[in-house]
Design a protein around this motif. Structure first.
Motif, PDB file in Angstrom:
ATOM      1  N   LYS A 289     -36.860  18.483  15.085  1.00  0.00           N
ATOM      2  CA  LYS A 289     -36.203  19.725  15.488  1.00  0.00           C
ATOM      3  C   LYS A 289     -36.696  20.934  14.679  1.00  0.00           C
ATOM      4  CE  LYS A 289     -33.485  18.104  18.680  1.00  0.00           C
ATOM      5  NZ  LYS A 289     -33.602  18.542  20.082  1.00  0.00           N
TER       6      LYS A 289
ATOM      7  N   GLN B 160     -35.130  23.117   5.975  1.00  0.00           N
ATOM      8  CA  GLN B 160     -34.129  23.252   4.918  1.00  0.00           C
ATOM      9  C   GLN B 160     -33.195  22.047   4.896  1.00  0.00           C
ATOM     10  OE1 GLN B 160     -34.388  26.059   2.725  1.00  0.00           O
ATOM     11  NE2 GLN B 160     -33.254  24.520   1.573  1.00  0.00           N
ATOM     12  N   GLU B 161     -32.820  21.568   6.080  1.00  0.00           N
ATOM     13  CA  GLU B 161     -31.981  20.376   6.173  1.00  0.00           C
ATOM     14  C   GLU B 161     -32.745  19.147   5.676  1.00  0.00           C
ATOM     15  OE1 GLU B 161     -32.258  22.664   8.407  1.00  0.00           O
ATOM     16  OE2 GLU B 161     -30.257  23.348   8.974  1.00  0.00           O
TER      17      GLU B 161
ATOM     18  N   GLN C 175     -36.350  21.598  11.271  1.00  0.00           N
ATOM     19  CA  GLN C 175     -35.301  22.107  10.372  1.00  0.00           C
ATOM     20  C   GLN C 175     -35.650  21.729   8.920  1.00  0.00           C
ATOM     21  OE1 GLN C 175     -32.219  20.325  13.379  1.00  0.00           O
ATOM     22  NE2 GLN C 175     -31.071  21.693  12.060  1.00  0.00           N
TER      23      GLN C 175
ATOM     24  N   ASN D  48     -33.639  12.489   8.613  1.00  0.00           N
ATOM     25  CA  ASN D  48     -34.750  13.406   8.416  1.00  0.00           C
ATOM     26  C   ASN D  48     -35.772  13.322   9.541  1.00  0.00           C
ATOM     27  OD1 ASN D  48     -33.899  14.803   6.275  1.00  0.00           O
ATOM     28  ND2 ASN D  48     -35.246  13.869   4.761  1.00  0.00           N
TER      29      ASN D  48
ATOM     30  N   TYR E  60     -34.412  15.843  11.874  1.00  0.00           N
ATOM     31  CA  TYR E  60     -34.635  17.206  11.389  1.00  0.00           C
ATOM     32  C   TYR E  60     -36.097  17.614  11.528  1.00  0.00           C
ATOM     33  CZ  TYR E  60     -29.965  17.140   9.220  1.00  0.00           C
ATOM     34  OH  TYR E  60     -28.607  17.078   8.979  1.00  0.00           O
TER      35      TYR E  60
END
Length: 203
Positions: free
Chosen positions: A70, A74-75, A72, A64, A67
């Motif tokens: 980056k 939703q990920e 992201q 995480n 993520y």
């Protein structure tokens, strides 16, 4: 140095063939890949590790972290929800999930997560900050202010609270008090870029 890194990678790969759930081998392999500048491969390895064994909480947190960098959400949410299913009621996880829902502008879900924490721990400052942010974004500024002020009594030296108060006063048109709160934020957290930007706009 290169030979040691290659040997470490091969050792981890052999270990994972024997035991696909060997957490330390995954972590070592990820470190090696990152040292070799192969971040995408490292992320794929983290995803594989977490998929094969979601109980590896540290692996999920590391994933995480990537993520989040980056952008992201939703990920991020998917991994947090998996970790939460194994650690139900974990307040830090619930707050993190609430903050991701804030990113996704799902205010109902965000509020639900913060409220779940506050039912069990009414003085959880992180959850109070999240709740205030939800109210603020829903244009319920007075309610947001009340939440921030109650949190401030609990933790007066929390820079995030002063930052939130600065935003509230700025939106209310009280630039003087907004400036004071942003300055207090920087006094408590000298590296807060957002407070620096807001102060520049008020000069």
């Amino acid at each position: 140095q290169k030979e040691k890194i290659d040997e470490s990678r091969k050792f981890s790969q052999r270990a994972l063939k024997i035991d696909p759930y060997y957490a330390e081998a995954y972590q070592n392999l990820v470190s090696v890949l990152r040292m070799q500048g192969m971040e995408n491969e490292a992320v794929k390895m983290l995803e594989k590790a977490f998929e094969s064994n979601p109980t590896l909480k540290d692996t999920g947190i590391a994933l995480n972290s990537y993520y989040a960098r980056k952008g992201q959400p939703q990920e991020l949410l998917t991994v947090y929800e998996k970790i939460l299913s194994l650690n139900p009621g974990d307040p830090a996880l619930l707050v993190n999930i609430g903050n991701v829902y804030l990113q996704l502008r799902n205010f109902a879900k965000a509020s639900e997560k913060f409220d779940e924490v506050l039912r069990n721990s009414p003085s959880d400052v992180s959850a109070l900050i999240g709740k205030a942010e939800v109210l603020f974004r829903q244009d319920k500024s007075k309610d947001a202010l009340a939440v921030l002020q109650s949190a401030l009594i609990i933790d007066p030296s929390n820079p995030s609270l002063h930052l939130g108060l600065g935003d509230y006063y700025l939106k209310a048109g009280d630039k003087g008090r907004a400036k004071e709160e942003y300055e207090q934020t920087l006094f408590l957290d000298a590296n807060n870029d957002y407070a620096k930007r807001m102060l520049n706009t008020l000069r």
